[in-house]
Design an enzyme around this catalytic site. Structure first.
Site, PDB file in Angstrom:
ATOM      1  N   GLU A   1      18.468  56.197  77.324  1.00 53.91           N
ATOM      2  CA  GLU A   1      17.201  55.697  76.812  1.00 53.91           C
ATOM      3  C   GLU A   1      16.587  54.643  77.729  1.00 53.91           C
ATOM      4  O   GLU A   1      17.172  53.584  77.939  1.00 53.91           O
ATOM      5  CB  GLU A   1      17.413  55.096  75.411  1.00 53.91           C
ATOM      6  CG  GLU A   1      18.102  56.015  74.429  1.00 53.91           C
ATOM      7  CD  GLU A   1      19.608  55.779  74.329  1.00 53.91           C
ATOM      8  OE1 GLU A   1      20.340  56.241  75.230  1.00 53.91           O
ATOM      9  OE2 GLU A   1      20.055  55.140  73.378  1.00 53.91           O
TER      10      GLU A   1
ATOM     11  N   CYS B   1      23.045  55.897  76.301  1.00 52.09           N
ATOM     12  CA  CYS B   1      23.204  57.199  76.958  1.00 52.09           C
ATOM     13  C   CYS B   1      22.114  57.434  77.984  1.00 52.09           C
ATOM     14  O   CYS B   1      22.379  57.574  79.165  1.00 52.09           O
ATOM     15  CB  CYS B   1      23.136  58.326  75.940  1.00 52.09           C
ATOM     16  SG  CYS B   1      24.486  58.350  74.788  1.00 52.09           S
TER      17      CYS B   1
END
Ligand code: SF4
Ligand code: SF4
Lengths: 796, 320
Positions: free
Chosen positions: A441, A439
């Protein structure tokens, strides 16, 4: 920096071949493939005497040699994950009890349907019989302290992802694999092996790992060889001379890569694909991310310029995008609620800075954006890095793609992320070379085991417990420390202290749970192929799972920052500042889920300032709520010798996490969703996008170095014309100058979504962004669809 | 206190604070169709015209007034119990009704209505308070080439207040726009010229008799003011709210476009398609919407009319 000098290359739309492949893709319903499960079970039975890492290598060898392979019509990039396109293999070594229990529901559940034949079910049941007591899941459960497991079961946090699945969440050194070939990896392992002194116990331990690396890499080379043989035989049978030539070329390429260094763009794409594919087959983790694809692929693209038509190069990219989307993974029904839409979270990021700090934009950066427009699929997750020197042309192209309403690209801020990574101990060059996993990171590819999606921490639940003396309202059980309740608080500081105490208690348990799962993976599921492409595993002679990577982290996410913040703000403002409400009244209203006290709910909703409106009062409290979580997480260390680092993003876990949380003082009804990421609560950001992003930028995004996520939705009319692109850029720029981390835009009208919900057939290919990834809207669960619809539509 | 929080209470006495105050009925951030870039739109209350299609009917009356949003109401009846004038009661249909004659705008009902159903539109603000809100988005203006736009109502109907706001905006280096119906004394407009970068001027109809029917006022002064502003060198964008059956005849569109073409400093000619999003507000103010039965143009209609205008003037745009 010379922004104006970079121009967009000439870009090309989808070819006929691409369009045909897309049509075939959309018409294929995912299914379950039993082959991998059968092969690995057989292999495990044969290798019980061997050390685990060798068993893993032998299992991979058996799977790659035995699994069915195929080449589809018109394909130029080959390599399949399971027996049919879009079909998902099964990974019994991680967990299989839930698969067995849900076998009959897979084809008729509400989201992410998988077709499955009776024959497949029988084969799987037979395979599963072997695995009882042998999975990482069962091992992790045995290692976990009982309180930690209980808090997980009570959904104060969920470590479910790696508890039941592989870890994934990684980016390997694709550059090395493509430019030097896997033969060089084998050679490096051989060399390391020869240097070992077996009399030294420490060195003796490394032997099995290095041998496993050699077996696994050779297995991948042989796998490519199977495709070469298949392509040759198909060419021999092919009547169409053009296709025959293509098949012959495929055969040539598969004989060369990934064993040897790639030279042409086509070879490089194929080499990339084999590596990326086998990582998926070896372990079942998601978020295996290509990251800086435009950087490591550009040399091949540049070399081919003038020799290969640009539309041909674009076509290869587009076809690769379809291959990405064909990768699949089956999840249990509950996880499907949190990860809906067949997502694989394969993050591919363009632009940003090079290792020396200069702008990294090249032709491929633009072509990757174009591939997203050409294919309009949910994979890969496309991202763009923004820094001071981002060329205007790239910004503009990104805006044009954003405006298509697919939710990507996601924008990332070099100005915050690079310092955040420096603070986590990365070198300056490595920090500048970051990409994004899953997502949101960040990590540097090819040398990090980030364990980025370690857990979701339910900040809403913690808030409920903080106001209720540690008693879970759903079950009546005392699960947290006795930290005070609405009956006992005298000051707002008491409330904060209670929130802090509950957070500290549960973060500690979460760290224990994560570490137990981490160790279980190291013991039960080391991954030799994956490890061989991450520094310093070969040099250290140990797998990634055992701590072989250069950088190690564990990143659990807080979900519901806006809820925690707005709950505390409401209490501070209405109870202690304005004295409009007593704690006793609040208690009674919350206990009854506002039954008969709608007036109080309205007071909580409308009279307390809300995070997301550029209101300093509310924003300061939200910032503090986030900080408390982040600082607690920062305390812990994982078994690989790395630190815990917090993130603030939800995937779509905000819906299931909310479903266990009773009514809260932000005016939220019991069991309804939490706010997503660092986004304000749906419907509470009523001052428009500028106020919303200014609010969110006030959080400390640097401390949340595992990533924060802001979803910002626009009505299409707000983005019309060049002026609209300019406005979108202004919002991104201002958010980033003020310290934002990530932002993604949804540009879809509410009406469209409602219509899509009513007539899913007509909207089969409508892609929306769901908190960190894009998915087919109609594949989502109804409650998630509703959640997306409810998100504030930012118009004016 | 920010604009949003101001909505929770109302004090008529705010008007009597020292220094000039103005009556503002809304402040909207992220406006993207009113003068270029990302802007904050400040709406001043009170207007000399009475356009039948007005989508901001709460902007007309130059004083605060009660506006009740029924769908927010949770029927707690607190407002009824608390009203010192007993101006609130159930009407015949079981709906809450307001006796606007009895009401003395004490604001008690607003403070007690947590659901945000009982509201008073219009707050007396100082220029400084307006600018506090405007300042919040300065970075967005700088990035997007935006700024602040004063709209209404008719902003020039509060000339002193408007001028103080504009001076304050200019002192901050902001791009300024004023949206005006043009129905004000020339001296008022002339005084603004130094501190306004762009005038957004509405024209409703080129025929003065018809103009009077539709808006209550003739158009000579309006057209004259617009021409003078432009001749004096102020940048002007003309805007034609395109209303079915009122001003959408071929002749009027052509005449409007030709008038626009004659302005030396014209920056563009915007056609604003009629919509009905404001209809509910007429009811909420206790008034009758005169154009209840009028259906909006289709997209094709609007396009055709824009093309027609485009034959006579450059820079035609749709939307606002
Ligand atoms: S106080 Fe508000 S919510 Fe209650 S009855 Fe009056 S208008 Fe309705
Ligand atoms: S503002 Fe008017 S209606 Fe409201 S309480 Fe005062 S007098 Fe009554």
């Amino acid at each position: 920096m010379s922004q104006h000098q970079v121009q967009a290359p000439e870009l090309h739309g989808p070819t006929q071949r691409t369009t045909a492949a897309l049509a075939r893709f959309v018409d294929t319903t995912p299914s379950i493939c039993p082959e991998r499960a059968m092969l690995i079970t057989e292999s495990y039975k044969e290798t019980e005497a061997l050390p685990m890492v060798l068993r893993r290598a032998k299992a991979l060898e058996k799977i790659l040699a035995g699994m069915p392979i195929f080449i589809q019509d018109g394909e130029l990039i080959v390599g399949n994950q399971a027996s049919k396109p879009r079909s998902a293999p099964i990974f019994p070594e991680f967990s299989c009890k839930w698969v067995e229990a849900e076998l009959d529901r897979l084809a008729n559940r509400t989201a992410d349907v998988f077709l499955i034949s009776e024959e497949t079910k029988a084969k799987l049941r037979q395979a599963f019989a072997y695995w009882d007591g042998k999975t990482t899941n069962e091992f992790a459960a045995a290692m976990m302290p009982p309180q930690a497991l209980e808090a997980h079961n009570d959904v104060v946090y969920t470590v479910g992802n790696y508890f039941y699945n592989g870890v994934g969440h990684i980016s390997v050194d694709y550059d090395k694999a493509i430019s030097q070939g896997l033969s060089s990896v084998i050679a490096a392992a051989r060399q390391a092996l020869e240097a070992l002194d077996y009399a030294d116990a420490e060195q003796l331990k490394k032997r099995h790992f290095l041998e496993a690396v050699i077996i696994a890499n050779q297995a991948v080379i042989d796998f490519a060889g199977r495709f070469a043989t298949l392509a040759s035989s198909m060419a021999a049978d092919c009547a169409d001379p053009i296709r025959r030539d293509e098949l012959t070329e495929i055969a040539r390429i598969c004989r060369k890569v990934p064993a040897q260094p790639a030279e042409t763009f086509h070879e490089a794409v194929q080499a990339f694909w084999f590596v990326h594919l086998v990582i998926q087959i070896e372990s079942n983790g998601h978020s295996i991310s290509p990251m800086r694809f435009d950087q490591y692929m550009e040399p091949y693209h540049a070399r081919d310029k003038g020799r290969v038509l640009p539309e041909k190069a674009q076509e290869l990219l587009d076809l690769l995008w379809i291959k990405f989307a064909e990768l699949n993974k089956v999840r249990d029904e509950n996880s499907t609620m949190a990860f809906a839409g067949y997502p694989m979270f394969m993050n591919l990021i363009v632009g940003g800075q090079k290792r020396d700090g200069s702008d990294a934009t090249n032709d491929l950066s633009f072509m990757c954006l174009q591939a997203a427009a050409n294919t309009k699929l949910y994979a890969p997750s496309l991202s763009i890095r923004i820094h001071e020197g981002t060329p205007a042309a790239l910004y503009k192209k990104a805006g044009e793609i954003s405006r298509l309403g697919m939710g990507y690209p996601a924008y990332y801020n070099d100005r915050v992320i690079i310092p955040a990574l420096l603070a986590r101990g990365l070198t300056r060059e490595d920090a500048r070379d970051y990409g994004i996993i899953g997502c949101v990171e960040p990590q540097v590819g090819g040398k990090t085991e980030g364990w980025h999606d370690a857990a979701f921490f339910n900040m809403g639940k913690v808030m409920e417990l903080a106001l209720n003396d540690g008693v879970d309202k759903r079950t009546g059980k005392q699960i947290g420390p006795k930290s005070g309740s609405l009956e006992t608080f005298k000051t707002f500081d008491d409330v904060m202290a209670s929130y802090k105490a509950q957070t500290a208690y549960f973060v500690r348990l979460m760290a224990a749970a994560d570490n137990a799962v981490d160790m279980a993976h190291a013991i039960r599921c080391p991954l030799p192929f994956l490890s061989s492409l991450v520094d310093d595993c070969i040099a250290a002679g140990k797998s990634l799972q055992e701590g072989g990577a250069h950088y190690n982290f564990t990143g659990p996410q807080g979900v519901g920052v806006a809820n925690a913040g707005d709950c505390l703000t409401a209490i501070k403002k209405l109870v202690f500042d304005d004295r409009l409400l007593t704690l006793a009244e609040l208690r009674q209203a919350l206990d009854s889920d506002f039954e008969g006290r709608e007036d109080l709910r309205q007071m909580l909703l409308n009279r307390a300032p809300k995070y997301g409106n550029d209101d300093d009062y509310a924003d300061a409290v939200a910032k503090e709520a986030a900080r408390i979580y982040c600082e607690e997480v920062n305390r812990y260390v994982n078994p690989r010798g790395g630190r815990f680092q917090p993130g603030l993003y939800p995937a779509s876990a905000n819906v299931p996490l909310g479903s266990v949380v009773a009514a809260t003082p932000d005016g939220r009804k019991a069991w309804s969703p939490l706010a997503d990421g660092v986004s304000p609560i749906s419907g509470c950001d009523t001052c428009g996008p500028t106020a919303s992003v200014l609010s969110v930028a006030k959080l400390d995004h640097e401390i949340a170095s595992n990533g924060t996520l802001l979803n910002q939705k626009f009505h299409p009319t707000a983005l019309e014309g060049d002026q609209g692109l300019n406005n979108l850029k202004a919002v991104t720029e201002t958010y980033f100058q003020n310290g934002g981390f990530h932002v993604q835009y949804n540009v879809i009208s509410r009406e469209t979504l409602l219509e899509a919900q009513a007539q899913p057939e007509a909207y089969k290919n409508l892609v929306v962004r769901v908190a960190g990834y894009s998915a087919f809207f109609t594949a989502l669960d109804k409650s998630l669809q509703d959640d997306i619809i409810a998100r504030t539509e930012q118009t004016f | 206190m920010n604009w949003k929080q101001r909505q929770h209470t109302f004090r008529l006495s705010d008007r009597d604070r020292p220094g000039p105050t103005g009556l503002v009925f809304d402040i909207q951030r992220f406006a993207v169709h009113d003068g270029g870039g990302i802007r904050t739109l400040v709406f001043l209350k009170g207007c000399p015209l009475r356009c039948q299609w007005c989508q901001n009917p709460e902007s007309m009356f130059p004083g605060p007034e009660i506006l009740r949003i029924p769908h927010n109401c949770i029927s707690c009846v607190k407002c009824m119990t608390l009203c010192p004038q007993q101006a609130i009661c159930y009407d015949g249909g079981g709906e809450i009704g307001i006796d606007r004659v009895r009401c003395d705008l004490c604001g008690d009902c607003v403070t007690s209505c947590y659901a945000g159903s009982m509201t008073i539109v219009g707050r007396y603000l100082t220029a400084g308070e307006v600018m506090e809100e405007v300042d919040r988005d300065r970075k967005f203006y700088a990035e997007s080439g935006g700024g602040v736009t004063f709209s209404g109502g008719e902003p020039t109907a509060q000339p002193d207040f408007l001028l103080s706001c504009l001076r304050a905006a200019k002192a901050r280096g902001l791009h300024t726009a004023v949206e005006t119906c043009g129905h004000s004394p020339w001296e008022t407009l002339a005084a603004l010229r130094d501190v306004v970068d762009l005038f957004l001027c509405d024209i409703k109809h080129m025929d003065t008799a018809r103009h009077r029917e539709l808006t209550g006022m003739p158009n000579e002064r309006i057209l004259d003011n617009i021409a003078r502003l432009s001749q004096a060198g102020s940048a002007v964008r003309l805007r034609l709210p395109l209303v079915p059956g009122a001003n959408d005849s071929e002749a009027n569109i052509v005449a409007s476009a030709q008038f626009a073409a004659g302005l030396p400093t014209l920056e563009g000619f915007d056609i604003l398609p009629y919509h009905r999003l404001g209809e509910a507000k007429w009811r909420q103010l206790g008034r009758v919407y005169p154009m209840h039965d009028v259906a909006p143009h289709t997209r094709e209609d609007v396009l055709a009319k824009a093309c027609l205008a485009g034959q006579h003037v450059g820079g035609v745009g749709i939307g606002g």
